[in-house]
Motif scaffolding. Structure first.
Motif, PDB file in Angstrom:
ATOM      1  N   VAL B  35       0.827  -1.208   0.000  1.00 33.81           N
ATOM      2  CA  VAL B  35       0.000   0.000   0.000  1.00 33.81           C
ATOM      3  C   VAL B  35       0.870   1.270   0.000  1.00 33.81           C
ATOM      4  CG1 VAL B  35      -0.223   0.113   2.520  1.00 33.81           C
ATOM      5  CG2 VAL B  35      -2.002   1.097   1.057  1.00 33.81           C
ATOM      6  N   TYR B  36       2.035   1.196   0.650  1.00 35.47           N
ATOM      7  CA  TYR B  36       2.914   2.368   0.680  1.00 35.47           C
ATOM      8  C   TYR B  36       3.439   2.687  -0.719  1.00 35.47           C
ATOM      9  CZ  TYR B  36       2.813   2.150   5.707  1.00 35.47           C
ATOM     10  OH  TYR B  36       2.392   2.172   6.993  1.00 35.47           O
ATOM     11  N   TYR B  39       0.774   4.512  -2.503  1.00 36.44           N
ATOM     12  CA  TYR B  39       0.733   5.892  -2.014  1.00 36.44           C
ATOM     13  C   TYR B  39       1.839   6.723  -2.663  1.00 36.44           C
ATOM     14  CZ  TYR B  39       1.073   9.791   1.251  1.00 36.44           C
ATOM     15  OH  TYR B  39       1.129  11.036   1.803  1.00 36.44           O
ATOM     16  N   VAL B  43       1.528  10.077  -5.148  1.00 40.42           N
ATOM     17  CA  VAL B  43       2.142  11.377  -4.850  1.00 40.42           C
ATOM     18  C   VAL B  43       3.100  11.784  -5.974  1.00 40.42           C
ATOM     19  CG1 VAL B  43       3.704  12.582  -3.297  1.00 40.42           C
ATOM     20  CG2 VAL B  43       1.878  11.166  -2.370  1.00 40.42           C
ATOM     21  N   LEU B  46       1.278  12.814  -9.076  1.00 35.39           N
ATOM     22  CA  LEU B  46       0.696  14.162  -8.967  1.00 35.39           C
ATOM     23  C   LEU B  46       1.778  15.218  -9.194  1.00 35.39           C
ATOM     24  CD1 LEU B  46      -1.782  13.836  -5.966  1.00 35.39           C
ATOM     25  CD2 LEU B  46      -2.337  14.251  -8.354  1.00 35.39           C
ATOM     26  N   ILE B  47       2.942  14.982  -8.587  1.00 35.24           N
ATOM     27  CA  ILE B  47       4.037  15.948  -8.763  1.00 35.24           C
ATOM     28  C   ILE B  47       4.435  16.032 -10.246  1.00 35.24           C
ATOM     29  CG2 ILE B  47       6.467  16.398  -8.241  1.00 35.24           C
ATOM     30  CD1 ILE B  47       5.931  15.263  -5.448  1.00 35.24           C
ATOM     31  N   VAL B  50       1.925  18.135 -12.179  1.00 36.37           N
ATOM     32  CA  VAL B  50       2.065  19.580 -11.982  1.00 36.37           C
ATOM     33  C   VAL B  50       3.298  20.097 -12.720  1.00 36.37           C
ATOM     34  CG1 VAL B  50       2.466  21.365 -10.262  1.00 36.37           C
ATOM     35  CG2 VAL B  50       0.823  19.562  -9.819  1.00 36.37           C
ATOM     36  N   LEU B  51       4.364  19.287 -12.731  1.00 37.86           N
ATOM     37  CA  LEU B  51       5.564  19.725 -13.449  1.00 37.86           C
ATOM     38  C   LEU B  51       5.298  19.890 -14.945  1.00 37.86           C
ATOM     39  CD1 LEU B  51       8.399  17.684 -11.732  1.00 37.86           C
ATOM     40  CD2 LEU B  51       8.047  20.140 -11.649  1.00 37.86           C
ATOM     41  N   LYS B  52       4.343  19.138 -15.455  1.00 41.82           N
ATOM     42  CA  LYS B  52       4.045  19.223 -16.892  1.00 41.82           C
ATOM     43  C   LYS B  52       3.114  20.386 -17.236  1.00 41.82           C
ATOM     44  CE  LYS B  52       4.629  14.276 -17.552  1.00 41.82           C
ATOM     45  NZ  LYS B  52       3.895  12.993 -17.554  1.00 41.82           N
ATOM     46  N   PHE B  53       2.609  21.056 -16.223  1.00 47.26           N
ATOM     47  CA  PHE B  53       1.720  22.200 -16.468  1.00 47.26           C
ATOM     48  C   PHE B  53       2.459  23.281 -17.246  1.00 47.26           C
ATOM     49  CE2 PHE B  53      -1.600  22.050 -12.814  1.00 47.26           C
ATOM     50  CZ  PHE B  53      -2.143  20.938 -13.396  1.00 47.26           C
ATOM     51  N   GLY B  54       1.751  23.929 -18.139  1.00 44.28           N
ATOM     52  CA  GLY B  54       2.284  25.127 -18.768  1.00 44.28           C
ATOM     53  C   GLY B  54       3.289  24.872 -19.873  1.00 44.28           C
ATOM     54  N   GLU B  55       3.387  23.634 -20.363  1.00 40.75           N
ATOM     55  CA  GLU B  55       4.232  23.368 -21.527  1.00 40.75           C
ATOM     56  C   GLU B  55       3.402  23.667 -22.768  1.00 40.75           C
ATOM     57  OE1 GLU B  55       7.399  22.374 -21.742  1.00 40.75           O
ATOM     58  OE2 GLU B  55       7.631  22.441 -19.563  1.00 40.75           O
ATOM     59  N   ARG B  56       3.921  24.560 -23.639  1.00 41.87           N
ATOM     60  CA  ARG B  56       3.079  24.995 -24.754  1.00 41.87           C
ATOM     61  C   ARG B  56       3.267  24.144 -26.001  1.00 41.87           C
ATOM     62  NH1 ARG B  56       2.384  31.235 -25.589  1.00 41.87           N
ATOM     63  NH2 ARG B  56       0.913  30.352 -27.058  1.00 41.87           N
ATOM     64  N   THR B  82      -9.718   1.644  -0.590  1.00 40.95           N
ATOM     65  CA  THR B  82     -10.356   2.211   0.595  1.00 40.95           C
ATOM     66  C   THR B  82     -11.755   1.639   0.794  1.00 40.95           C
ATOM     67  OG1 THR B  82      -9.162   4.234   0.139  1.00 40.95           O
ATOM     68  CG2 THR B  82     -10.971   4.385   1.714  1.00 40.95           C
ATOM     69  N   GLN B  86     -12.624  -0.465   4.017  1.00 38.70           N
ATOM     70  CA  GLN B  86     -13.295   0.323   5.047  1.00 38.70           C
ATOM     71  C   GLN B  86     -14.795   0.091   5.107  1.00 38.70           C
ATOM     72  OE1 GLN B  86     -11.544   2.484   7.090  1.00 38.70           O
ATOM     73  NE2 GLN B  86      -9.661   1.829   6.075  1.00 38.70           N
TER      74      GLN B  86
END
Lengths: 567, 127
Positions: B35-36, B39, B43, B46-47, B50-56, B82, B86
């Motif tokens: 599970v780790y 996780y 994460v 996701l990082i 975000v790093l790929k944001f704004g590449e034209r 989950t 759960q």
């Protein structure tokens, strides 16, 4: 272009959001992981570990400062220590991210992109033909204002942000999108809708000849069908613009000087011009008689030169007064001086002159010249050039015989080209007519207009413009021009209007006769009192009204009524 | 050497390796899937997003798209996990585990495309 602008906004936001988002992800990842790894103690005292879901849940409500408490069991010391750490980390992370977002919203570059996007959308939302006006200075703002009064749509480009904010404060009845951008850049012209099907034309009025030239050539290349009206300060540029088919080139100094020469030489023609090109509904300028003789001309700049040339061409003698005769290459006999002092004016023999033209590029000097000249020779005919519109009150108070306001004259010329293209042709024809002809026409207009600038409108004998008349003409029934000018409420009454020009194919007929038989496709330039255009609409649109005007009988319209009247 | 490019490539490759590590093992055996690791994969993904944001560039847009797909698949896997542990109380049955791993397998594919695109981009850049 619109899509590109919007893309730019999105990319800008995303790029700037990178760091704040990374910070947030990092904060959440560390906090959740720590909470999962640290041992807790359940109700029975046995050690347990939070699972990822609950850890994420706790972190979510804690670092956004909502705080539901410690679940599912009271936290152990280790967990509490970690929570203290995560809270500080998380709150700082959020504050930073929100701060970055707000800073982004206030960023000038970002706002600029947003404004450009909104402008492009505003232009695309226009549902009626519009003109692009480049340059929102004295003349540009007048043109836009007058277009608004005529119900014409405009889009404004100007490089000065102050002028664009002026536009947003202007009290206009129609929404006029404006953008602070260089009109010389084709991209900006495209954003202003240069290639849109509704774009009717472009008016380039910037104070920079090179920019105007660029605008003209861009428009002619990208959208050849467009009407292009340009300002050109030099003859070079003017010739250049005409070479690639610019529809109208206006040299402000030349046009203004021609106007002034006309005012001095042929006052009736000048009146005809100003009556017909003024905004409708304004008081008519009165008739006046400029004296014949020697005129004093103060200022020999670009404007003064043009005035002198035109006046000399009309056979009017001039004495020039110029402060810098060498620099302006003034001719021999020029009096050196500004013209604001009595000495200079006396030297120019003001006592023998009949009129004075204060034509410098400084309004204060022009007023001073007039006031000084008036005290020396009260009988002078006084003409002043007004450079800035904000001095309206001063020139009005000075009670001059004629005030020539450059931006007003240029704007009127442009507007007559935009709103009533036939008028330009009419005025061109009128210039070649005799003085008596003009004077008689002015008399007729004066009686017709009752002291208000007359309305001008064009009647087009097409299925759209005049369905009733067009149907009658297509059915080989004759319609005379005079018929249209009678009142549909009582045909003995004539409407207060006058047909100025009839255009049939390429043939032009000045002041067409009432008995003239109309033909389909004719275009008639009418002028009359405000409101008359609506009354004339009856004859153009309604077949019964037209029939009544021709025969004096109201023909039954519906089938039932027709059957009843036939019996 | 451009440090920004190093970080960019590092996270993209790490997203793939973590994803692969989680995917590795018998598909329905909970003991093989940590599970780790899931996780960490979420994460890092996701990082990377975000790093790929704004590449034209065009390739930047496709890179962002693959990353978004991987995020979606991994978050779906985590939600699946989950809910299984759960709410239904059934715990990690082989069937649920297979579902979770299958979802992460989809994400793995997206991550592979992402890395391939990255290599293509670099290869064309060198020429």
């Amino acid at each position: 272009m619109q899509a590109r602008t919007r893309n730019r906004v999105v990319f800008l936001i995303l790029r700037r959001m990178r760091v704040p988002l990374l910070v947030l992800i990092g904060v959440y990842a560390i906090s959740v992981l720590g909470l999962v790894l640290l041992p807790g103690i359940d109700a029975e005292g046995r050690p347990y570990r939070l699972d990822f879901f609950h850890a994420f849940y706790i972190v979510t409500y804690t670092i956004t400062t909502i705080g539901y408490g410690e679940i599912p069991y009271t936290f152990s010391v280790a967990q509490r220590l970690w929570m203290v750490f995560s809270i500080y980390l998380g709150v700082i992370g959020w504050v930073y991210a929100l701060g970055a977002l707000i800073a982004l919203a206030r960023d000038p570059a970002f706002r600029q992109v947003l404004v450009a996007g909104r402008f492009a959308t505003g232009v695309r939302r226009l549902r009626e033909p519009f003109y692009i006006v480049c340059g929102y200075g004295d003349t540009g703002s007048l043109v836009v204002h007058d277009m608004d009064e005529h119900g014409l749509h405009a889009v404004v480009l100007d490089i000065d942000p102050d002028r664009i904010s002026e536009l947003t404060l202007e009290d206009l009845s129609i929404f006029v999108p404006g953008l602070c951008a260089d009109a010389g850049q084709p991209d900006n012209l495209l954003a202003a809708g240069l290639k849109l099907p509704l774009c009717a034309g472009i008016v380039a009025l910037t104070s920079n000849d090179a920019v105007n030239l660029k605008v003209a050539i861009t428009a002619k290349l990208l959208n050849p069908g467009l009407r292009v009206i340009c300002r050109a300060d030099t003859h070079d540029t003017e010739a250049n613009m005409r070479s690639f088919g610019t529809d109208a080139v206006i040299n402000p100094f030349e046009a203004f000087a021609k106007h002034l020469a006309m005012a001095v030489h042929s006052p009736d023609l000048y009146l005809l011009y100003s009556w017909l090109t003024q905004t409708p509904g304004q008081p008519l300028p009165l008739r006046y008689q400029p004296p014949r003789g020697t005129w004093l001309l103060c200022g020999y700049g670009r404007f003064g030169k043009a005035v002198q040339r035109h006046l000399n061409f009309e056979g009017v003698e001039t004495v020039i007064i110029e402060n810098e005769p060498e620099m302006t290459k003034a001719p021999k006999g020029t009096i050196h001086g500004r013209g604001t002092e009595a000495v200079t004016l006396r030297e120019a023999h003001i006592d023998k002159a009949v009129g004075i033209v204060a034509g410098t590029d400084d309004d204060a000097n022009n007023l001073s010249i007039i006031v000084t000249a008036r005290s020396l020779n009260p009988n002078l005919f006084q003409v002043a050039r007004q450079n800035a519109r904000e001095n309206d009150a001063l020139f009005e108070a000075a009670r001059l015989d004629l005030v020539m306001q450059r931006s007003r004259i240029i704007s009127n010329r442009i507007l007559s080209r935009i709103s009533t293209p036939l008028l330009t042709q009419f005025l061109r024809e009128a210039r070649h007519q005799s003085n008596d002809w003009v004077s008689e026409l002015v008399d007729r207009l004066w009686r017709l207009a009752s002291n208000r600038t007359p309305d001008l409108w064009t009647v087009e004998l097409t299925p759209d413009g005049a369905p009733a008349v067009h149907a009658a003409l297509s059915g080989n029934r004759e319609v005379r021009l005079g018929t249209l000018q009678n009142d549909a409420r009582g045909r003995e009454q004539r409407l207060n209007c006058l047909a100025l020009l009839l255009k049939r194919g390429e043939e032009l007929r000045l002041l067409p006769d009432d008995n003239l038989a109309l033909a389909p496709g004719d275009r008639i330039l009418m002028c009359g009192r405000p409101g008359v255009v609506n009354q004339m609409q009856w004859a153009l649109v309604n077949a019964s009204a037209l029939c009544y005007l021709q025969t004096g009988e109201w023909r039954a319209e519906g089938t039932l009524w027709r059957w009843l009247t036939d019996r | 050497m451009n440090i920004e490019k190093v970080i960019f490539s590092f996270f993209i490759v790490l997203a793939l390796t973590l994803n692969f590590g989680f995917f590795l093992g018998d598909i329905d055996n909970p003991a093989h899937h940590n599970v780790y690791e899931l996780y960490a994969a979420i994460v890092v993904n996701l990082i990377a997003t975000v790093l790929k944001f704004g590449e034209r560039t065009q390739i930047g847009a496709v890179l962002l798209a693959t990353s978004l797909v991987a995020d979606l698949q991994l978050i779906a896997a985590a939600l699946f996990w989950t809910i299984a542990t759960q709410t239904t109380g059934g715990g990690l049955t082989p069937a649920t585990m297979a579902g979770i791993v299958a979802l992460s397998g989809g994400a793995l594919l997206a991550n592979v495309i992402s890395v391939v695109l990255l290599i293509v981009d670099i290869a064309t850049l060198r020429r």
